[in-house]
Design a protein around this motif. Structure first.
Motif, mmCIF file in Angstrom:
data_model
loop_
_atom_site.group_PDB
_atom_site.id
_atom_site.type_symbol
_atom_site.label_atom_id
_atom_site.label_comp_id
_atom_site.label_asym_id
_atom_site.label_seq_id
_atom_site.Cartn_x
_atom_site.Cartn_y
_atom_site.Cartn_z
ATOM 1 N N ASP A 1 0.834 -1.200 0.000
ATOM 2 C CA ASP A 1 0.000 0.000 0.000
ATOM 3 C C ASP A 1 0.870 1.253 0.000
ATOM 4 O O ASP A 1 0.588 2.216 -0.728
ATOM 5 N N ALA A 2 1.950 1.266 0.798
ATOM 6 C CA ALA A 2 2.830 2.435 0.864
ATOM 7 C C ALA A 2 3.557 2.654 -0.458
ATOM 8 O O ALA A 2 3.757 3.801 -0.895
ATOM 9 N N VAL A 3 3.960 1.573 -1.121
ATOM 10 C CA VAL A 3 4.586 1.713 -2.441
ATOM 11 C C VAL A 3 3.566 2.262 -3.448
ATOM 12 O O VAL A 3 3.900 3.105 -4.289
ATOM 13 N N GLY A 4 2.332 1.800 -3.350
ATOM 14 C CA GLY A 4 1.294 2.318 -4.231
ATOM 15 C C GLY A 4 1.072 3.807 -4.050
ATOM 16 O O GLY A 4 0.896 4.554 -5.029
ATOM 17 N N ILE A 5 1.093 4.259 -2.802
ATOM 18 C CA ILE A 5 0.897 5.683 -2.518
ATOM 19 C C ILE A 5 2.081 6.501 -2.996
ATOM 20 O O ILE A 5 1.919 7.584 -3.570
ATOM 21 N N THR B 1 -5.116 -12.007 -8.587
ATOM 22 C CA THR B 1 -4.170 -10.970 -9.000
ATOM 23 C C THR B 1 -3.194 -11.518 -10.035
ATOM 24 O O THR B 1 -2.921 -10.866 -11.050
ATOM 25 N N VAL B 2 -2.627 -12.691 -9.779
ATOM 26 C CA VAL B 2 -1.672 -13.285 -10.712
ATOM 27 C C VAL B 2 -2.336 -13.593 -12.055
ATOM 28 O O VAL B 2 -1.745 -13.376 -13.124
ATOM 29 N N GLU B 3 -3.559 -14.069 -12.034
ATOM 30 C CA GLU B 3 -4.272 -14.343 -13.278
ATOM 31 C C GLU B 3 -4.470 -13.070 -14.099
ATOM 32 O O GLU B 3 -4.330 -13.069 -15.321
ATOM 33 N N GLU B 4 -4.780 -11.969 -13.420
ATOM 34 C CA GLU B 4 -4.953 -10.702 -14.136
ATOM 35 C C GLU B 4 -3.626 -10.214 -14.711
ATOM 36 O O GLU B 4 -3.574 -9.756 -15.867
ATOM 37 N N LEU B 5 -2.562 -10.331 -13.931
ATOM 38 C CA LEU B 5 -1.248 -9.907 -14.429
ATOM 39 C C LEU B 5 -0.842 -10.741 -15.636
ATOM 40 O O LEU B 5 -0.240 -10.230 -16.592
ATOM 41 N N ARG C 1 8.443 3.278 -6.924
ATOM 42 C CA ARG C 1 8.933 1.973 -7.363
ATOM 43 C C ARG C 1 7.951 1.238 -8.268
ATOM 44 O O ARG C 1 8.352 0.376 -9.049
ATOM 45 N N GLY C 2 6.683 1.589 -8.191
ATOM 46 C CA GLY C 2 5.712 0.965 -9.075
ATOM 47 C C GLY C 2 5.929 1.283 -10.543
ATOM 48 O O GLY C 2 5.359 0.608 -11.415
ATOM 49 N N ARG C 3 6.756 2.280 -10.839
ATOM 50 C CA ARG C 3 7.053 2.634 -12.230
ATOM 51 C C ARG C 3 8.391 2.059 -12.712
ATOM 52 O O ARG C 3 8.775 2.308 -13.863
ATOM 53 N N LEU C 4 9.097 1.344 -11.877
ATOM 54 C CA LEU C 4 10.412 0.820 -12.258
ATOM 55 C C LEU C 4 10.288 -0.592 -12.823
ATOM 56 O O LEU C 4 9.932 -1.521 -12.094
ATOM 57 N N PRO C 5 10.588 -0.813 -14.102
ATOM 58 C CA PRO C 5 10.553 -2.171 -14.651
ATOM 59 C C PRO C 5 11.494 -3.133 -13.908
ATOM 60 O O PRO C 5 11.170 -4.303 -13.728
ATOM 61 N N SER C 6 12.640 -2.634 -13.468
ATOM 62 C CA SER C 6 13.595 -3.506 -12.774
ATOM 63 C C SER C 6 13.052 -3.978 -11.430
ATOM 64 O O SER C 6 13.422 -5.049 -10.942
ATOM 65 N N TRP C 7 12.175 -3.179 -10.830
ATOM 66 C CA TRP C 7 11.663 -3.515 -9.503
ATOM 67 C C TRP C 7 10.673 -4.678 -9.564
ATOM 68 O O TRP C 7 10.642 -5.533 -8.692
ATOM 69 N N GLU C 8 9.859 -4.747 -10.622
ATOM 70 C CA GLU C 8 8.865 -5.807 -10.740
ATOM 71 C C GLU C 8 9.380 -6.989 -11.569
ATOM 72 O O GLU C 8 8.627 -7.931 -11.838
ATOM 73 N N LEU C 9 10.652 -6.932 -11.961
ATOM 74 C CA LEU C 9 11.200 -7.924 -12.889
ATOM 75 C C LEU C 9 10.978 -9.378 -12.455
ATOM 76 O O LEU C 9 10.530 -10.206 -13.273
ATOM 77 N N PRO D 1 9.058 -12.920 -6.080
ATOM 78 C CA PRO D 1 8.953 -11.482 -5.790
ATOM 79 C C PRO D 1 9.020 -11.252 -4.286
ATOM 80 O O PRO D 1 8.616 -12.101 -3.493
ATOM 81 N N GLY D 2 9.543 -10.119 -3.880
ATOM 82 C CA GLY D 2 9.488 -9.763 -2.470
ATOM 83 C C GLY D 2 8.071 -9.365 -2.094
ATOM 84 O O GLY D 2 7.210 -9.140 -2.947
ATOM 85 N N TYR D 3 7.816 -9.264 -0.781
ATOM 86 C CA TYR D 3 6.449 -8.925 -0.379
ATOM 87 C C TYR D 3 6.093 -7.477 -0.695
ATOM 88 O O TYR D 3 4.919 -7.125 -0.748
ATOM 89 N N TYR D 4 7.095 -6.633 -0.949
ATOM 90 C CA TYR D 4 6.795 -5.284 -1.424
ATOM 91 C C TYR D 4 6.123 -5.352 -2.794
ATOM 92 O O TYR D 4 5.089 -4.722 -3.041
ATOM 93 N N GLN D 5 6.746 -6.096 -3.717
ATOM 94 C CA GLN D 5 6.196 -6.216 -5.071
ATOM 95 C C GLN D 5 4.847 -6.924 -5.057
ATOM 96 O O GLN D 5 3.890 -6.486 -5.707
ATOM 97 N N LEU D 6 4.774 -8.027 -4.325
ATOM 98 C CA LEU D 6 3.520 -8.769 -4.224
ATOM 99 C C LEU D 6 2.409 -7.866 -3.693
ATOM 100 O O LEU D 6 1.303 -7.811 -4.243
ATOM 101 N N GLY D 7 2.701 -7.150 -2.627
ATOM 102 C CA GLY D 7 1.703 -6.275 -2.011
ATOM 103 C C GLY D 7 1.307 -5.119 -2.901
ATOM 104 O O GLY D 7 0.138 -4.695 -2.901
ATOM 105 N N TYR D 8 2.257 -4.594 -3.656
ATOM 106 C CA TYR D 8 1.930 -3.488 -4.554
ATOM 107 C C TYR D 8 0.858 -3.902 -5.557
ATOM 108 O O TYR D 8 -0.133 -3.179 -5.767
ATOM 109 N N PHE D 9 1.023 -5.050 -6.184
ATOM 110 C CA PHE D 9 0.057 -5.483 -7.193
ATOM 111 C C PHE D 9 -1.274 -5.902 -6.561
ATOM 112 O O PHE D 9 -2.345 -5.643 -7.118
ATOM 113 N N MET D 10 -1.230 -6.530 -5.383
ATOM 114 C CA MET D 10 -2.474 -6.976 -4.756
ATOM 115 C C MET D 10 -3.299 -5.810 -4.223
ATOM 116 O O MET D 10 -4.521 -5.777 -4.356
#
Length: 285
Positions: free
Chosen positions: A172-176, A278-282, A185-193, A220-229
């Motif tokens: 949630d904090a990364v999303g904000i 979430t994974v199915e949508e991604l 970080r939600g805009r970094l391709p390397s972060w969600e790689l 993925p780390g829980y930051y990345q997982l949480g951002y997408f969820m």
């Protein structure tokens, strides 16, 4: 002096020393990070209605600018959770080499390590910390706002840690930080790689493995997982969904499986099924 009087005198002196240690003003002073800050550091503060910013004297220009940033983003950071946080102390640490920030209770405070990382998004490091860590402050106050008890901060910290999974509050904090800036970080391709690679390769791991990690596979780390969820929650159910979710959690903090139960009540999906959705949508995107 008799032996009895000697023992009596020794006992009185020992008690006096012990009491002086507990009641001396020096005993109640805090060294914020004693392995990094020498005693020679001169600390200053900036007081506003919402913040107490504590900083080393030589960091005053940056502290003044950061205080302005904190005041200017407070309303935006709080809006989607519907909770204006109480005044909090922000401690700036400029003598470490680790780029980090955290919010803590007992005592309630936030600390910013001001050294920027080598790999980060393309915005000012202190601006990024201001948005991200301030969101955590709002999260803490949202969950603990209904608690009235002795040892309030310690109890609130325990309930926060038990109730909310780390992927939720960090995602949630990364999303904000991404929504309220032109970076994040939600805009970094390397972060969600890692997450993108696994999804495109057909490696769809379980919720537990994506969340907790693996020694055999890259996950993925829980930051990345949480951002997408959490982003999917807001996209599917509206900007105020997280406020509704956290309000339900906070009103009954001792409910078993509080987060997953509240998520299922509001969406029809528990934590594991929401991960799968979430994974199915991604994958389709």
């Amino acid at each position: 002096m008799t032996r009895k009087n000697k023992y009596k005198t020794l006992l009185i002196n020992t008690l006096s020393l012990t009491i002086s240690l507990f009641y001396s003003p020096l005993a109640f002073s805090q060294i914020f990070d004693d392995y990094q800050n020498p005693p020679s550091v001169k600390w200053r503060e900036i007081q506003t209605p919402e913040f107490q910013v504590i900083f080393p004297a030589e960091f005053e220009n940056q502290a003044q600018r950061l205080t302005y940033v904190l005041e200017s983003v407070l309303t935006k950071v709080s809006k989607s959770i519907g909770k204006k946080p109480r005044k909090i102390s922000i401690i700036l640490q400029n003598r470490d080499v680790v780029s980090n920030g955290f919010v803590q209770l007992g005592p309630r405070r936030s600390e910013f390590s001001t050294t920027p990382p080598q790999q980060m998004d393309y915005q000012d490091w202190l601006n990024s910390l201001a948005v991200h860590e301030l969101r955590h402050v709002v999260q803490f106050d949202k969950i603990s706002g209904y608690l009235k008890a002795p040892l309030f901060e310690q109890l609130a910290l325990a309930i926060f840690g038990i109730t909310l999974p780390p992927w939720f509050y960090e995602g949630d904090a990364v999303g904000i930080e991404t929504t309220l800036s032109t970076a994040g970080r939600g805009r970094l391709p390397s972060w969600e790689l890692p997450f993108r690679t696994n999804t495109l390769s057909g490696k769809k791991y379980s919720y537990q493995k994506d969340f907790l990690g693996s020694l055999r596979h890259i996950t993925p780390g829980y930051y990345q997982l949480g951002y997408f969820m959490t982003t999917k929650m807001r996209r599917d159910y509206g900007e105020n969904f997280l406020e509704d979710l956290m309000t339900r959690i906070a009103k009954n903090p001792i409910r078993p499986y509080n987060f997953s139960s509240s998520l299922k009540t509001l969406t029809g999906y528990n934590t594991e099924s929401w991960h799968k959705k979430t994974v199915e949508e991604l994958d389709s995107l």
